[in-house]
Motif scaffolding. Structure first.
Motif, PDB file in Angstrom:
ATOM      1  N   VAL A  83       0.839  -1.204   0.000  1.00 34.56           N
ATOM      2  CA  VAL A  83       0.000   0.000   0.000  1.00 34.56           C
ATOM      3  C   VAL A  83       0.872   1.253   0.000  1.00 34.56           C
ATOM      4  CG1 VAL A  83      -1.653   1.344   1.361  1.00 34.56           C
ATOM      5  CG2 VAL A  83      -2.005  -1.103   1.040  1.00 34.56           C
ATOM      6  N   MET A  84       1.918   1.275   0.806  1.00 36.85           N
ATOM      7  CA  MET A  84       2.788   2.452   0.858  1.00 36.85           C
ATOM      8  C   MET A  84       3.517   2.661  -0.473  1.00 36.85           C
ATOM      9  SD  MET A  84       2.430   4.179   3.547  1.00 36.85           S
ATOM     10  CE  MET A  84       1.863   4.087   5.235  1.00 36.85           C
ATOM     11  N   GLN A  85       3.915   1.581  -1.129  1.00 36.38           N
ATOM     12  CA  GLN A  85       4.565   1.702  -2.439  1.00 36.38           C
ATOM     13  C   GLN A  85       3.598   2.272  -3.470  1.00 36.38           C
ATOM     14  OE1 GLN A  85       6.104  -2.212  -3.255  1.00 36.38           O
ATOM     15  NE2 GLN A  85       7.863  -1.945  -1.900  1.00 36.38           N
ATOM     16  N   ARG A  86       2.351   1.809  -3.432  1.00 34.62           N
ATOM     17  CA  ARG A  86       1.338   2.347  -4.358  1.00 34.62           C
ATOM     18  C   ARG A  86       1.103   3.831  -4.082  1.00 34.62           C
ATOM     19  NH1 ARG A  86      -3.874  -0.546  -3.733  1.00 34.62           N
ATOM     20  NH2 ARG A  86      -4.556   0.863  -5.365  1.00 34.62           N
ATOM     21  N   ALA A  87       1.026   4.194  -2.809  1.00 34.16           N
ATOM     22  CA  ALA A  87       0.804   5.599  -2.443  1.00 34.16           C
ATOM     23  C   ALA A  87       1.979   6.458  -2.893  1.00 34.16           C
ATOM     24  CB  ALA A  87       0.587   5.722  -0.939  1.00 34.16           C
ATOM     25  N   GLU A  88       3.186   5.973  -2.716  1.00 36.70           N
ATOM     26  CA  GLU A  88       4.363   6.733  -3.143  1.00 36.70           C
ATOM     27  C   GLU A  88       4.422   6.861  -4.663  1.00 36.70           C
ATOM     28  OE1 GLU A  88       7.594   4.814  -1.129  1.00 36.70           O
ATOM     29  OE2 GLU A  88       6.878   5.521   0.823  1.00 36.70           O
ATOM     30  N   ALA A  89       3.951   5.860  -5.392  1.00 37.76           N
ATOM     31  CA  ALA A  89       3.886   5.945  -6.856  1.00 37.76           C
ATOM     32  C   ALA A  89       2.902   7.040  -7.275  1.00 37.76           C
ATOM     33  CB  ALA A  89       3.494   4.602  -7.455  1.00 37.76           C
ATOM     34  N   VAL A  90       1.776   7.126  -6.586  1.00 33.37           N
ATOM     35  CA  VAL A  90       0.807   8.189  -6.863  1.00 33.37           C
ATOM     36  C   VAL A  90       1.449   9.539  -6.576  1.00 33.37           C
ATOM     37  CG1 VAL A  90      -1.387   9.222  -6.115  1.00 33.37           C
ATOM     38  CG2 VAL A  90      -1.226   6.742  -6.456  1.00 33.37           C
ATOM     39  N   TYR A  91       2.151   9.647  -5.458  1.00 31.49           N
ATOM     40  CA  TYR A  91       2.814  10.896  -5.057  1.00 31.49           C
ATOM     41  C   TYR A  91       3.826  11.345  -6.117  1.00 31.49           C
ATOM     42  CZ  TYR A  91       6.095  13.901  -2.547  1.00 31.49           C
ATOM     43  OH  TYR A  91       6.919  14.928  -2.182  1.00 31.49           O
ATOM     44  N   ARG A  92       4.595  10.404  -6.657  1.00 33.76           N
ATOM     45  CA  ARG A  92       5.626  10.747  -7.642  1.00 33.76           C
ATOM     46  C   ARG A  92       5.038  11.300  -8.930  1.00 33.76           C
ATOM     47  NH1 ARG A  92       8.048   6.100  -5.470  1.00 33.76           N
ATOM     48  NH2 ARG A  92       7.203   4.782  -7.116  1.00 33.76           N
ATOM     49  N   ASN A  93       3.754  11.033  -9.208  1.00 33.40           N
ATOM     50  CA  ASN A  93       3.118  11.543 -10.419  1.00 33.40           C
ATOM     51  C   ASN A  93       2.757  13.019 -10.333  1.00 33.40           C
ATOM     52  OD1 ASN A  93       3.244   9.131 -11.839  1.00 33.40           O
ATOM     53  ND2 ASN A  93       1.300   8.415 -11.023  1.00 33.40           N
ATOM     54  N   PHE A  94       2.931  13.621  -9.171  1.00 35.84           N
ATOM     55  CA  PHE A  94       2.578  15.021  -8.981  1.00 35.84           C
ATOM     56  C   PHE A  94       3.833  15.838  -8.713  1.00 35.84           C
ATOM     57  CE2 PHE A  94      -1.341  12.852  -8.274  1.00 35.84           C
ATOM     58  CZ  PHE A  94      -2.310  13.724  -8.763  1.00 35.84           C
ATOM     59  N   GLN A  95       3.795  17.090  -9.156  1.00 29.18           N
ATOM     60  CA  GLN A  95       4.904  18.002  -8.903  1.00 29.18           C
ATOM     61  C   GLN A  95       4.635  18.723  -7.586  1.00 29.18           C
ATOM     62  OE1 GLN A  95       7.609  18.221 -10.830  1.00 29.18           O
ATOM     63  NE2 GLN A  95       6.733  16.639 -12.123  1.00 29.18           N
ATOM     64  N   THR A  96       5.031  18.099  -6.491  1.00 28.09           N
ATOM     65  CA  THR A  96       4.815  18.695  -5.178  1.00 28.09           C
ATOM     66  C   THR A  96       6.044  18.456  -4.316  1.00 28.09           C
ATOM     67  OG1 THR A  96       3.382  18.769  -3.241  1.00 28.09           O
ATOM     68  CG2 THR A  96       3.641  16.638  -4.301  1.00 28.09           C
ATOM     69  N   ASN A  97       6.291  19.393  -3.446  1.00 29.76           N
ATOM     70  CA  ASN A  97       7.427  19.286  -2.533  1.00 29.76           C
ATOM     71  C   ASN A  97       6.986  18.957  -1.122  1.00 29.76           C
ATOM     72  OD1 ASN A  97       9.299  19.904  -4.547  1.00 29.76           O
ATOM     73  ND2 ASN A  97       8.996  22.093  -4.250  1.00 29.76           N
ATOM     74  N   ALA A  98       5.821  18.395  -0.976  1.00 32.03           N
ATOM     75  CA  ALA A  98       5.315  18.076   0.365  1.00 32.03           C
ATOM     76  C   ALA A  98       6.249  17.086   1.048  1.00 32.03           C
ATOM     77  CB  ALA A  98       3.906  17.482   0.269  1.00 32.03           C
ATOM     78  N   HIS A  99       6.435  17.305   2.323  1.00 32.25           N
ATOM     79  CA  HIS A  99       7.222  16.383   3.143  1.00 32.25           C
ATOM     80  C   HIS A  99       6.327  15.187   3.469  1.00 32.25           C
ATOM     81  CE1 HIS A  99       9.917  14.877   6.190  1.00 32.25           C
ATOM     82  NE2 HIS A  99       8.948  14.936   7.089  1.00 32.25           N
ATOM     83  N   ILE A 100       6.804  13.974   3.185  1.00 29.36           N
ATOM     84  CA  ILE A 100       6.007  12.766   3.388  1.00 29.36           C
ATOM     85  C   ILE A 100       6.392  12.107   4.709  1.00 29.36           C
ATOM     86  CG2 ILE A 100       5.515  10.443   2.518  1.00 29.36           C
ATOM     87  CD1 ILE A 100       4.330  12.549   0.785  1.00 29.36           C
ATOM     88  N   VAL A 101       5.366  11.765   5.493  1.00 28.21           N
ATOM     89  CA  VAL A 101       5.548  10.994   6.718  1.00 28.21           C
ATOM     90  C   VAL A 101       4.691   9.744   6.580  1.00 28.21           C
ATOM     91  CG1 VAL A 101       5.229  10.957   9.224  1.00 28.21           C
ATOM     92  CG2 VAL A 101       5.910  13.081   8.092  1.00 28.21           C
ATOM     93  N   ARG A 102       5.300   8.580   6.786  1.00 27.40           N
ATOM     94  CA  ARG A 102       4.568   7.315   6.711  1.00 27.40           C
ATOM     95  C   ARG A 102       4.244   6.848   8.123  1.00 27.40           C
ATOM     96  NH1 ARG A 102       8.522   8.069   3.824  1.00 27.40           N
ATOM     97  NH2 ARG A 102       8.547   7.933   1.587  1.00 27.40           N
ATOM     98  N   VAL A 103       2.962   6.566   8.353  1.00 29.06           N
ATOM     99  CA  VAL A 103       2.525   6.115   9.672  1.00 29.06           C
ATOM    100  C   VAL A 103       1.717   4.831   9.489  1.00 29.06           C
ATOM    101  CG1 VAL A 103       1.124   6.661  11.705  1.00 29.06           C
ATOM    102  CG2 VAL A 103       2.438   8.464  10.581  1.00 29.06           C
ATOM    103  N   VAL A 104       2.058   3.836  10.282  1.00 36.08           N
ATOM    104  CA  VAL A 104       1.294   2.591  10.287  1.00 36.08           C
ATOM    105  C   VAL A 104       0.721   2.429  11.687  1.00 36.08           C
ATOM    106  CG1 VAL A 104       1.361   0.091   9.996  1.00 36.08           C
ATOM    107  CG2 VAL A 104       2.786   1.551   8.541  1.00 36.08           C
TER     108      VAL A 104
END
Length: 140
Positions: A83-104
């Motif tokens: 799930v996190m890999q899929r979410a990061e793939a979605v994130y990479r498709n956008f031009q954004t500099n948001a800081h990503i924090v992964r929480v489980v």
């Protein structure tokens, strides 16, 4: 002047992600709409693992061998990674500099989600609808 303060302050956005396409669609929507408004964003990707069988039903856990329990836990870890890999793939498709924090988190999703929003003092919570129609969403 007040508008400049609002734009410059950090925005914290919690996005609940899971195996569903709806959660990835919600993440895409968030990245396309909310995160583009401000370059100073923290995006919290939250995945909630369901309670494992052996912690929910301790008596029933004795019926499972350690191999079965280990396999269930391994599957849960693999699911988180997927799930996190899929979410990061979605994130990479956008031009954004948001800081990503992964929480489980682990437990009842509504409690974990609410606690995470409080912990991070999030401004926004984004969640998918799980494909529910208008009527079912209204009832829920």
């Amino acid at each position: 002047m007040e508008a400049e303060k609002i734009k410059s302050r950090e925005h914290k956005i919690v996005v609940a992600v899971d195996e569903s396409e709806e959660s990835m669609h919600a993440l895409s929507w968030c990245l396309g709409n909310l995160s583009s408004q401000n370059a100073n964003n923290t995006l919290v990707l939250l995945y909630v693992k369901p309670q494992p069988v052996h912690s929910t039903f301790d008596a029933a856990a004795y019926m499972f061998s350690s191999d079965v329990v280990g396999s269930i836990e391994k599957y849960g870890t693999e699911m988180v990674n997927s799930v996190m890999q899929r979410a990061e793939a979605v994130y990479r498709n956008f031009q954004t500099n948001a800081h990503i924090v992964r929480v489980v988190g682990k437990g009842d999703p509504k409690n974990v989600i609410c606690n995470t929003v409080e912990k991070f003092k999030a401004d926004t919570l984004v969640m998918g609808s799980h494909g529910y129609g208008f009527f079912k969403r209204y009832i829920l």
